[in-house]
Design a protein around this motif. Structure first.
Motif, PDB file in Angstrom:
ATOM      1  N   LEU A  59      -3.104   0.264   6.103  1.00  0.00           N
ATOM      2  CA  LEU A  59      -2.875   1.156   4.958  1.00  0.00           C
ATOM      3  C   LEU A  59      -1.666   0.699   4.154  1.00  0.00           C
ATOM      4  CD1 LEU A  59      -3.566   4.549   6.757  1.00  0.00           C
ATOM      5  CD2 LEU A  59      -4.920   3.607   4.877  1.00  0.00           C
ATOM      6  N   VAL A  60      -0.615   0.266   4.848  1.00  0.00           N
ATOM      7  CA  VAL A  60       0.583  -0.228   4.165  1.00  0.00           C
ATOM      8  C   VAL A  60       0.248  -1.475   3.346  1.00  0.00           C
ATOM      9  CG1 VAL A  60       2.808  -1.373   4.547  1.00  0.00           C
ATOM     10  CG2 VAL A  60       2.275   0.760   5.727  1.00  0.00           C
ATOM     11  N   HIS A  61      -0.480  -2.428   3.949  1.00  0.00           N
ATOM     12  CA  HIS A  61      -0.872  -3.638   3.221  1.00  0.00           C
ATOM     13  C   HIS A  61      -1.750  -3.289   2.029  1.00  0.00           C
ATOM     14  CE1 HIS A  61       0.900  -6.674   5.776  1.00  0.00           C
ATOM     15  NE2 HIS A  61       0.351  -6.143   6.862  1.00  0.00           N
ATOM     16  N   CYS A  62      -2.634  -2.310   2.212  1.00  0.00           N
ATOM     17  CA  CYS A  62      -3.516  -1.895   1.121  1.00  0.00           C
ATOM     18  C   CYS A  62      -2.711  -1.271  -0.016  1.00  0.00           C
ATOM     19  CB  CYS A  62      -4.558  -0.912   1.640  1.00  0.00           C
ATOM     20  SG  CYS A  62      -5.800  -0.453   0.422  1.00  0.00           S
ATOM     21  N   ALA A  63      -1.756  -0.432   0.327  1.00  0.00           N
ATOM     22  CA  ALA A  63      -0.906   0.190  -0.691  1.00  0.00           C
ATOM     23  C   ALA A  63      -0.129  -0.860  -1.474  1.00  0.00           C
ATOM     24  CB  ALA A  63       0.052   1.176  -0.031  1.00  0.00           C
ATOM     25  N   ASN A  64       0.410  -1.844  -0.763  1.00  0.00           N
ATOM     26  CA  ASN A  64       1.138  -2.921  -1.444  1.00  0.00           C
ATOM     27  C   ASN A  64       0.217  -3.707  -2.365  1.00  0.00           C
ATOM     28  OD1 ASN A  64       3.832  -2.631  -0.525  1.00  0.00           O
ATOM     29  ND2 ASN A  64       3.299  -3.538   1.451  1.00  0.00           N
ATOM     30  N   ALA A  65      -1.024  -3.950  -1.912  1.00  0.00           N
ATOM     31  CA  ALA A  65      -1.980  -4.693  -2.735  1.00  0.00           C
ATOM     32  C   ALA A  65      -2.329  -3.921  -4.003  1.00  0.00           C
ATOM     33  CB  ALA A  65      -3.242  -4.995  -1.926  1.00  0.00           C
ATOM     34  N   ILE A  66      -2.521  -2.609  -3.867  1.00  0.00           N
ATOM     35  CA  ILE A  66      -2.837  -1.784  -5.034  1.00  0.00           C
ATOM     36  C   ILE A  66      -1.669  -1.755  -6.006  1.00  0.00           C
ATOM     37  CG2 ILE A  66      -3.255   0.607  -5.789  1.00  0.00           C
ATOM     38  CD1 ILE A  66      -4.969   0.951  -3.263  1.00  0.00           C
ATOM     39  N   GLU A  67      -0.451  -1.611  -5.477  1.00  0.00           N
ATOM     40  CA  GLU A  67       0.732  -1.545  -6.337  1.00  0.00           C
ATOM     41  C   GLU A  67       0.994  -2.874  -7.038  1.00  0.00           C
ATOM     42  OE1 GLU A  67       2.776   1.706  -6.661  1.00  0.00           O
ATOM     43  OE2 GLU A  67       0.606   1.771  -6.330  1.00  0.00           O
ATOM     44  N   SER A  68       0.594  -3.991  -6.414  1.00  0.00           N
ATOM     45  CA  SER A  68       0.804  -5.303  -7.021  1.00  0.00           C
ATOM     46  C   SER A  68      -0.423  -5.790  -7.788  1.00  0.00           C
ATOM     47  CB  SER A  68       1.181  -6.328  -5.947  1.00  0.00           C
ATOM     48  OG  SER A  68       0.140  -6.462  -4.990  1.00  0.00           O
ATOM     49  N   THR A  72      -8.492  -8.081  -5.069  1.00  0.00           N
ATOM     50  CA  THR A  72      -9.269  -8.774  -4.038  1.00  0.00           C
ATOM     51  C   THR A  72      -8.772  -8.428  -2.642  1.00  0.00           C
ATOM     52  OG1 THR A  72      -9.727 -10.607  -5.550  1.00  0.00           O
ATOM     53  CG2 THR A  72     -10.013 -11.030  -3.197  1.00  0.00           C
ATOM     54  N   LEU A  73      -7.456  -8.512  -2.447  1.00  0.00           N
ATOM     55  CA  LEU A  73      -6.891  -8.185  -1.141  1.00  0.00           C
ATOM     56  C   LEU A  73      -7.095  -6.705  -0.815  1.00  0.00           C
ATOM     57  CD1 LEU A  73      -5.296  -8.919   1.372  1.00  0.00           C
ATOM     58  CD2 LEU A  73      -3.175  -8.558   0.077  1.00  0.00           C
ATOM     59  N   ALA A  74      -6.914  -5.838  -1.814  1.00  0.00           N
ATOM     60  CA  ALA A  74      -7.105  -4.407  -1.588  1.00  0.00           C
ATOM     61  C   ALA A  74      -8.532  -4.114  -1.135  1.00  0.00           C
ATOM     62  CB  ALA A  74      -6.773  -3.617  -2.859  1.00  0.00           C
ATOM     63  N   GLN A  75      -9.514  -4.754  -1.786  1.00  0.00           N
ATOM     64  CA  GLN A  75     -10.904  -4.545  -1.402  1.00  0.00           C
ATOM     65  C   GLN A  75     -11.175  -5.035   0.020  1.00  0.00           C
ATOM     66  OE1 GLN A  75     -12.452  -6.301  -5.273  1.00  0.00           O
ATOM     67  NE2 GLN A  75     -14.103  -4.899  -4.757  1.00  0.00           N
ATOM     68  N   GLN A  76     -10.588  -6.163   0.387  1.00  0.00           N
ATOM     69  CA  GLN A  76     -10.780  -6.691   1.733  1.00  0.00           C
ATOM     70  C   GLN A  76     -10.261  -5.715   2.780  1.00  0.00           C
ATOM     71  OE1 GLN A  76      -8.679 -10.383   1.508  1.00  0.00           O
ATOM     72  NE2 GLN A  76     -10.287 -11.465   0.388  1.00  0.00           N
ATOM     73  N   ILE A  77      -9.074  -5.170   2.529  1.00  0.00           N
ATOM     74  CA  ILE A  77      -8.485  -4.246   3.501  1.00  0.00           C
ATOM     75  C   ILE A  77      -9.268  -2.937   3.543  1.00  0.00           C
ATOM     76  CG2 ILE A  77      -6.390  -3.011   4.177  1.00  0.00           C
ATOM     77  CD1 ILE A  77      -4.787  -5.173   2.708  1.00  0.00           C
ATOM     78  N   LEU A  78      -9.695  -2.476   2.381  1.00  0.00           N
ATOM     79  CA  LEU A  78     -10.489  -1.245   2.343  1.00  0.00           C
ATOM     80  C   LEU A  78     -11.795  -1.418   3.108  1.00  0.00           C
ATOM     81  CD1 LEU A  78      -9.926  -0.207  -1.378  1.00  0.00           C
ATOM     82  CD2 LEU A  78      -9.107   1.020   0.639  1.00  0.00           C
ATOM     83  N   TRP A  79     -12.381  -2.616   3.026  1.00  0.00           N
ATOM     84  CA  TRP A  79     -13.607  -2.879   3.771  1.00  0.00           C
ATOM     85  C   TRP A  79     -13.363  -2.776   5.270  1.00  0.00           C
ATOM     86  CZ3 TRP A  79     -14.797  -6.950   7.173  1.00  0.00           C
ATOM     87  CH2 TRP A  79     -16.134  -7.026   7.569  1.00  0.00           C
ATOM     88  N   VAL A  80     -12.242  -3.345   5.734  1.00  0.00           N
ATOM     89  CA  VAL A  80     -11.915  -3.265   7.158  1.00  0.00           C
ATOM     90  C   VAL A  80     -11.660  -1.811   7.557  1.00  0.00           C
ATOM     91  CG1 VAL A  80     -10.263  -3.938   8.945  1.00  0.00           C
ATOM     92  CG2 VAL A  80     -10.972  -5.603   7.210  1.00  0.00           C
ATOM     93  N   LEU A  81     -10.889  -1.095   6.756  1.00  0.00           N
ATOM     94  CA  LEU A  81     -10.582   0.307   7.065  1.00  0.00           C
ATOM     95  C   LEU A  81     -11.848   1.145   7.111  1.00  0.00           C
ATOM     96  CD1 LEU A  81      -7.355   0.819   4.920  1.00  0.00           C
ATOM     97  CD2 LEU A  81      -7.533   1.168   7.389  1.00  0.00           C
ATOM     98  N   ASN A  82     -12.767   0.879   6.210  1.00  0.00           N
ATOM     99  CA  ASN A  82     -14.022   1.626   6.201  1.00  0.00           C
ATOM    100  C   ASN A  82     -14.780   1.455   7.513  1.00  0.00           C
ATOM    101  OD1 ASN A  82     -16.414   2.981   5.104  1.00  0.00           O
ATOM    102  ND2 ASN A  82     -17.292   0.930   5.035  1.00  0.00           N
TER     103      ASN A  82
END
Length: 463
Positions: A59-68, A72-82
């Protein structure tokens, strides 16, 4: 807890399924990239997939990806979280799912990640948190499920009864998010006073925003029910409603109380003024809105870097002090959601809001309507903390130590809860799961879950 006599309405709410949007993400991500790319955090750094620490780091990595704006990275992390945090999984998985939903909503609101924004817009209905509107009976039963609110009700009522002993007029100013659910039990106790019941005045701050839990009737109707209930106990009660919203900071309420004191000048010596603040003062905007720098320290104490005299919260408490109240009860959740830094806020919220998800497994079966209502309210809080900024972010919890400093600066001194209050709280906790506990910290009481602080209760008088 004393309840009103009413037929409950049928349950209507259900937490919306998250499967549609997350399945879309999964398919899209798999087409674009079969496996995580170079920017994705390594499995070794995350630990075991599925545990709470791993989910928090994702979630932290995803938040950083969204803020930056790294879609692409945000989608990858969201896929794993899902895939590791289904909405119907264990308590940690449901907690992570709530944060996953909030991060997507944030991306949609900010527009920084265009791909995520388009994705969220396409599935907007799936992101809506539908909070249930409770009848009075439903809400009373809902609150009785855990000590989360009952802890404060019990400690406060016993202390209020002791403080108003001998007064012919008792004025209760109820600042509570639970729509006066504490008051019927207090009325019943006051009615049994050996020297007869006093005249009871009840002034209520009516929240004009849809902050859960939400009641399905107006405050005028609620007031009529309370007055009728008091009459049935031979207590004469006056009911007054003052509209309130978060940016107002209770200034309208303070003005009303000052006018009332002025009109009653010379006649109020026999009146006890009780200010009952129950899980509501953290909705007042605080100085971190403008004064906190973009620090990475989630525990940065505002008293160390800025003058608390400029805080709306301290200004409100000083205004309360000017009213010379007989007693102030301050009860709130013991956490810090004030940081301007999203990641700091996310970590703090994640490491506090696991508690309600963990507790719900002990008293509500999977799939029950009450469990859906309960977790929808938690999801609303998560979304407010994570997805919103500015005046829209009203969930700004502060730790107990900060509130204690504010109260002392405002001219109050703490008083201990009496033996009867402590005894009643302990008896109430015996009715609930074994994980709940009571901790005494100097003059204060703290509700705990498996040893972790949950809600604190403090009592104050003018110094």
């Amino acid at each position: 807890m004393m309840q009103f006599n009413e037929t409950p309405s049928p349950p209507l709410h259900q937490i919306t399924s998250f499967s549609n949007i997350t399945s879309t993400m999964s398919n899209k991500t798999q087409v674009q990239r079969a496996r995580p790319g170079p920017g994705f955090p390594t499995f070794k750094s995350l630990g075991t997939f599925g545990d709470a620490n791993c989910m928090e780091q994702l979630l932290v990595h995803c938040a950083n990806a969204i803020e930056s704006n790294d879609a692409t990275l945000a989608q990858q992390i969201l896929w794993v979280l899902n895939n590791i945090a289904p909405p119907d999984g264990d308590s940690n998985q449901r907690l992570a799912c709530g944060f996953l939903r909030a991060l997507i909503t944030r991306a949609a609101h900010s527009g920084t990640c265009k791909a995520l924004t388009a994705m969220a817009d396409a599935h907007a209905s799936s992101l809506v948190i539908e909070t249930h509107k409770f009848s009075v009976i439903e809400l009373a039963s809902f609150i009785d499920l855990t000590p989360w609110h009952r802890f404060g009700f019990t400690a406060a009522n016993a202390t209020i009864l002791e403080a108003v002993d001998g007064f012919s007029i008792v004025h209760i100013v109820d600042l509570s998010s639970t729509h006066c659910m504490q008051i019927p039990t207090l009325i019943d106790a006051i009615a049994n006073r050996p020297d007869g019941p006093p005249l009871l005045k009840l002034t209520v701050a009516a929240v004009t925003e849809d902050v859960p839990p939400i009641l399905d009737l107006s405050y005028e109707e609620l007031g009529a029910k309370l007055v009728s209930f008091a009459r049935s106990r031979n207590v004469v009660m006056e009911f007054t409603v003052i509209p309130w919203s978060s940016p107002d900071g209770f200034s309208t309420l303070i003005d009303h109380l000052r006018i009332q004191q002025h009109l009653m000048y010379g006649e109020s010596q026999g009146e006890a003024l009780i200010i009952n603040c129950h899980l509501m003062l953290h909705y007042i905007p605080e100085e971190t809105l403008t004064m906190k720098s973009n620090t990475n320290l989630s525990t940065s104490n505002p008293f160390e870097s800025s003058s608390p005299n400029s805080s709306l919260r301290t200004m409100f408490l000083k205004a309360l002090r000017s009213l010379d109240p007989t007693l102030v009860i301050l009860i709130d959740e013991d956490a810090d959601f004030t940081s301007n830094n999203l990641v700091c806020r996310l970590r703090s919220a994640f490491n506090y809001l696991w508690i309600p998800y963990d507790t719900v497994d002990t008293f509500l079966p999977k799939g029950s309507k009450q469990r859906q209502w309960y977790e929808a309210d938690i999801c609303w809080k998560i979304e407010n903390v994570i997805a919103h900024e500015g005046a829209q972010r009203v969930e700004r919890l502060e730790p107990k130590s900060w509130w204690i400093q504010r109260m002392r600066i405002a001219g109050f001194k703490g008083i201990p809860f009496g033996e009867e209050a402590v005894s009643e709280v302990k008896s109430m906790l015996d009715e609930h799961a074994a994980g709940w506990g009571l901790r005494k910290e100097e003059d204060d009481l703290v509700l705990t879950w498996k040893g972790h602080n949950v809600v604190f209760a403090t009592a104050w008088i003018p110094s």
